[in-house]
Write a protein that holds these residues in place. Structure first.
Motif, PDB file in Angstrom:
ATOM      1  N   ALA A 139      99.295   4.510  32.352  1.00  0.00           N
ATOM      2  CA  ALA A 139      99.022   5.846  31.939  1.00  0.00           C
ATOM      3  C   ALA A 139      98.799   6.248  33.552  1.00  0.00           C
ATOM      4  O   ALA A 139      98.673   5.736  34.386  1.00  0.00           O
ATOM      5  N   ALA A 140      99.001   7.657  33.507  1.00  0.00           N
ATOM      6  CA  ALA A 140      98.929   8.351  34.653  1.00  0.00           C
ATOM      7  C   ALA A 140      98.495   9.760  34.412  1.00  0.00           C
ATOM      8  O   ALA A 140      98.467  10.417  33.259  1.00  0.00           O
ATOM      9  N   VAL A 141      97.664  10.291  35.531  1.00  0.00           N
ATOM     10  CA  VAL A 141      97.235  11.517  35.342  1.00  0.00           C
ATOM     11  C   VAL A 141      98.375  12.861  36.025  1.00  0.00           C
ATOM     12  O   VAL A 141      98.643  12.376  37.128  1.00  0.00           O
ATOM     13  N   GLY A 142      98.401  13.776  35.301  1.00  0.00           N
ATOM     14  CA  GLY A 142      99.204  14.670  35.740  1.00  0.00           C
ATOM     15  C   GLY A 142      98.709  16.128  35.824  1.00  0.00           C
ATOM     16  O   GLY A 142      97.444  16.365  35.109  1.00  0.00           O
ATOM     17  N   GLU A 143      98.786  16.990  36.941  1.00  0.00           N
ATOM     18  CA  GLU A 143      98.269  18.108  36.988  1.00  0.00           C
ATOM     19  C   GLU A 143      99.255  19.209  37.305  1.00  0.00           C
ATOM     20  O   GLU A 143     100.313  19.139  38.149  1.00  0.00           O
ATOM     21  N   ALA A 144      98.967  20.427  36.654  1.00  0.00           N
ATOM     22  CA  ALA A 144      99.869  21.740  36.894  1.00  0.00           C
ATOM     23  C   ALA A 144      99.147  22.941  36.654  1.00  0.00           C
ATOM     24  O   ALA A 144      97.974  22.859  35.994  1.00  0.00           O
ATOM     25  N   PRO A 145      99.452  24.098  37.444  1.00  0.00           N
ATOM     26  CA  PRO A 145      98.623  25.229  37.101  1.00  0.00           C
ATOM     27  C   PRO A 145      98.784  25.721  35.837  1.00  0.00           C
ATOM     28  O   PRO A 145      99.865  25.769  35.312  1.00  0.00           O
ATOM     29  N   GLY A 146      97.734  26.192  35.418  1.00  0.00           N
ATOM     30  CA  GLY A 146      97.699  26.871  33.662  1.00  0.00           C
ATOM     31  C   GLY A 146      97.367  28.410  34.247  1.00  0.00           C
ATOM     32  O   GLY A 146      97.627  28.901  35.373  1.00  0.00           O
ATOM     33  N   TYR A 147      96.928  29.055  33.454  1.00  0.00           N
ATOM     34  CA  TYR A 147      96.505  30.463  33.595  1.00  0.00           C
ATOM     35  C   TYR A 147      95.167  30.595  34.399  1.00  0.00           C
ATOM     36  O   TYR A 147      95.342  31.502  35.234  1.00  0.00           O
ATOM     37  N   GLY A 148      94.331  29.871  34.043  1.00  0.00           N
ATOM     38  CA  GLY A 148      93.012  29.885  34.740  1.00  0.00           C
ATOM     39  C   GLY A 148      92.664  28.933  35.974  1.00  0.00           C
ATOM     40  O   GLY A 148      91.699  29.036  36.481  1.00  0.00           O
ATOM     41  N   GLY A 149      93.756  28.141  36.055  1.00  0.00           N
ATOM     42  CA  GLY A 149      93.584  27.069  36.907  1.00  0.00           C
ATOM     43  C   GLY A 149      94.426  25.748  36.562  1.00  0.00           C
ATOM     44  O   GLY A 149      94.983  25.720  35.518  1.00  0.00           O
ATOM     45  N   PRO A 150      94.284  24.686  37.488  1.00  0.00           N
ATOM     46  CA  PRO A 150      94.873  23.579  37.151  1.00  0.00           C
ATOM     47  C   PRO A 150      94.603  22.935  35.705  1.00  0.00           C
ATOM     48  O   PRO A 150      93.338  22.785  35.448  1.00  0.00           O
ATOM     49  N   ILE A 151      95.533  22.547  34.801  1.00  0.00           N
ATOM     50  CA  ILE A 151      95.517  21.758  33.746  1.00  0.00           C
ATOM     51  C   ILE A 151      95.589  20.067  33.937  1.00  0.00           C
ATOM     52  O   ILE A 151      96.697  19.817  34.672  1.00  0.00           O
ATOM     53  N   THR A 152      94.681  19.374  33.771  1.00  0.00           N
ATOM     54  CA  THR A 152      94.902  17.959  34.055  1.00  0.00           C
ATOM     55  C   THR A 152      95.012  17.288  32.753  1.00  0.00           C
ATOM     56  O   THR A 152      94.267  17.300  31.841  1.00  0.00           O
ATOM     57  N   VAL A 153      96.233  16.258  32.694  1.00  0.00           N
ATOM     58  CA  VAL A 153      96.332  15.528  31.496  1.00  0.00           C
ATOM     59  C   VAL A 153      96.670  14.192  31.715  1.00  0.00           C
ATOM     60  O   VAL A 153      96.789  13.696  32.874  1.00  0.00           O
ATOM     61  N   LEU A 154      96.062  13.246  30.688  1.00  0.00           N
ATOM     62  CA  LEU A 154      96.445  11.723  31.038  1.00  0.00           C
ATOM     63  C   LEU A 154      97.478  11.450  29.990  1.00  0.00           C
ATOM     64  O   LEU A 154      97.350  11.963  28.674  1.00  0.00           O
ATOM     65  N   VAL A 155      98.470  10.775  30.268  1.00  0.00           N
ATOM     66  CA  VAL A 155      99.484  10.386  29.593  1.00  0.00           C
ATOM     67  C   VAL A 155      99.476   8.902  29.378  1.00  0.00           C
ATOM     68  O   VAL A 155      99.546   8.148  30.336  1.00  0.00           O
ATOM     69  N   GLY A 156      99.741   8.369  28.202  1.00  0.00           N
ATOM     70  CA  GLY A 156     100.050   6.986  28.011  1.00  0.00           C
ATOM     71  C   GLY A 156     101.483   6.636  27.713  1.00  0.00           C
ATOM     72  O   GLY A 156     102.184   7.451  26.967  1.00  0.00           O
ATOM     73  N   VAL A 157     102.122   5.595  28.130  1.00  0.00           N
ATOM     74  CA  VAL A 157     103.535   5.192  27.892  1.00  0.00           C
ATOM     75  C   VAL A 157     103.543   3.728  27.917  1.00  0.00           C
ATOM     76  O   VAL A 157     102.714   2.906  28.465  1.00  0.00           O
ATOM     77  N   ASP A 158     104.126   3.129  26.749  1.00  0.00           N
ATOM     78  CA  ASP A 158     104.079   1.870  26.502  1.00  0.00           C
ATOM     79  C   ASP A 158     105.231   1.085  27.446  1.00  0.00           C
ATOM     80  O   ASP A 158     105.920   1.865  27.908  1.00  0.00           O
TER      81      ASP A 158
END
Lengths: 102, 381
Positions: B57-76
């Motif tokens: 898993a890893a955290v990814g961050e990217a700008p959205g409309y109001g600020g950064p959006i942070t997501v956690l993604v899981g990969v097998d």
């Protein structure tokens, strides 16, 4: 006198408009703050039961240099996945997932 | 002004110190069979009870409309995405409601680290929340790139960034030009005509077609340091930069009375009914401070919580996108009805952007005064 009364009515209505608007703005803020529910995953891929009450997808056997299962993408020759925890890092122990609430 | 500045600086500092989320405890929400998690730099390695690798898993961050959006993604270990979870987001609630309802995250089902993961390609776009959806998709791609490179040894080349200039940017530049030229016209009739054409163009294009007016959310994002990627968000930079530049250099507000779409709607209603401006002397000071108070509270809240999207209260999306809660619809209806009796009531009594522009203009005057004093001292010395 009529003009003064009219003027007072207009000012009263203007004040009422501003006060009601401020209340509505407060409600809009409250709505936005209450909706602070991080989006729980709308996507969580289902997985097969491994017969021991655990849900697994593809699992890599434990070992010094773990490699993916045969069905997975092959590694480039000579490369190993960097899977060792860094010195001093305590692995996080998570509770059992017998009750899957995804 | 000093008190407001101190309050906003304090809110900024508080928000800066408070922000941050630990994603490791959330790994079991994106990967099945996780018993423990090891952190290896930015990569999270999930292991099952037997110590086997259950996934990454890893955290990814990217700008959205109001600020950064942070997501956690899981990969097998096979490279297939098993789960995507939004950890933090700062979007306007309406936008993110659309994201949740759209099923964008469900589009990642059966996607792998080798897929493009691009909106409009293998992922469905989300109408009405494009910037937010792009933020989510870009954040997921960032996380996937980390997992592919460090977990699976399949580094993905970075996507080439190309500058995106389209009709919205050209329309915006033309409207700024109309405001600049219009301000300088001496002929009153021509000035009025240029102003009305700019207003109507702003209402149609920036309002109903693109739904991209200036909002307090953008100002708070600017102050929070949440600046989007300029390659594909040039409009954001042109709009904010243009207004701040002209206000600072020329001491004129090029936006509010020239092409603000919501101002244009109110002005059209006032023109139909013959409504005039109304600023009773007795209430002027009170109403000015109420308007400033709303702006200061909105900005302080956005900075302290680092959630610019929540602080905005302008009913722009409700009108131009027909999207809002019941309270937002009531607020919009109230403003439109009052616009038939009073000229531009939202602009004069409630808009948070007016105090911001006033603040910039006051700062400009203060700076000029300082420079003049310094020059006088140098001359007398």
């Amino acid at each position: 006198m009529a003009q003064t009364k009219n003027e007072r009515v207009k000012q009263g209505l203007l004040l009422a408009f501003v006060i009601v608007s401020v209340v509505l703005v407060g409600l809009i803020w409250a709505d936005g703050l209450v909706e602070d529910v991080p989006a729980t995953p709308s996507y969580y891929r289902g997985a097969a039961d491994d017969g021991q009450g655990r849900a697994v997808t593809a699992v890599v056997p434990a070992g010094d240099t773990p490699t993916p299962a045969a069905a997975a993408t092959p590694h480039r020759p000579g490369e190993r996945p960097q899977e060792d925890a860094q010195d001093g890092d305590e692995p996080l122990i998570l509770p059992s997932l017998d009750d899957d609430d995804a | 002004m000093v008190l407001a500045t101190v309050l906003l600086v304090a809110a900024w500092v508080y928000g800066y110190l408070k922000v941050g989320t630990d994603a490791a405890p959330l790994v079991n929400e994106v990967l099945p069979g996780v018993a423990r998690v090891e952190e290896n730099g930015d990569l999270l390695i999930a292991r099952d009870e037997a110590g086997n690798v259950a996934g990454y898993a890893a955290v990814g961050e990217a700008p959205g409309y109001g600020g950064p959006i942070t997501v956690l993604v899981g990969v097998d270990p096979a490279g297939t995405i098993t789960g995507v979870r939004v950890v933090t987001q700062r979007e306007t609630p309406g936008f993110f409601r659309l994201i949740r309802q759209s099923g964008l995250l469900a589009d990642y089902d059966q996607q792998t680290v080798r897929d493009p993961l691009l909106l409009g390609q293998d992922l469905d776009a989300v109408s009405g929340a494009t910037t937010s959806a792009e933020g989510v998709a870009n954040a997921v791609r960032t996380a996937v790139r980390e997992i592919a490179a460090t977990g699976l040894n399949e580094p993905r080349p970075p996507e080439p960034k190309s500058l995106q200039i389209g009709v919205p940017e050209l329309v915006l530049v033309l409207l700024f030009a109309a405001g600049y030229v219009g301000h300088r016209l001496r002929n009153g009739a021509w000035k009025r005509r240029v102003r009305w054409e700019a207003l109507l163009s702003g209402m149609i294009m920036l309002g109903f077609v693109y739904t991209a007016p200036l909002t307090i959310t953008m100002i708070i994002s600017l102050l929070s340091g949440y600046w989007p990627d300029w390659h594909n968000n040039l409009y954001w930079y042109l709009l904010i930069g243009g207004i701040l530049f002209v206000t600072t250099v020329d001491s004129k507000n090029p936006y509010c009375y020239w092409f603000c779409p919501f101002g244009a709607v109110q002005e059209c209603l006032s023109a139909v009914s013959g409504a005039k401006p109304y600023r009773p002397r007795r209430l002027r000071q009170t109403l000015t401070w109420v308007q400033r108070g709303l702006a200061v509270i909105a900005i302080a809240m956005g900075l302290a919580l680092r959630r610019p999207g929540v602080a905005g209260y302008e009913p722009f999306a409700t009108l131009f996108d027909l999207r809002g809660t019941a309270v937002e619809w009531i607020f919009l209806a109230l403003i439109l009805v009052v616009s038939l009796a009073i000229y531009r009531p939202f602009c004069h009594y409630l808009c948070p952007l007016d105090p911001v522009v006033d603040f910039v203009a006051a700062g400009r005057r203060w700076g000029k005064e300082l420079v003049s004093q310094w020059r006088r001292q140098r001359t007398s010395a």
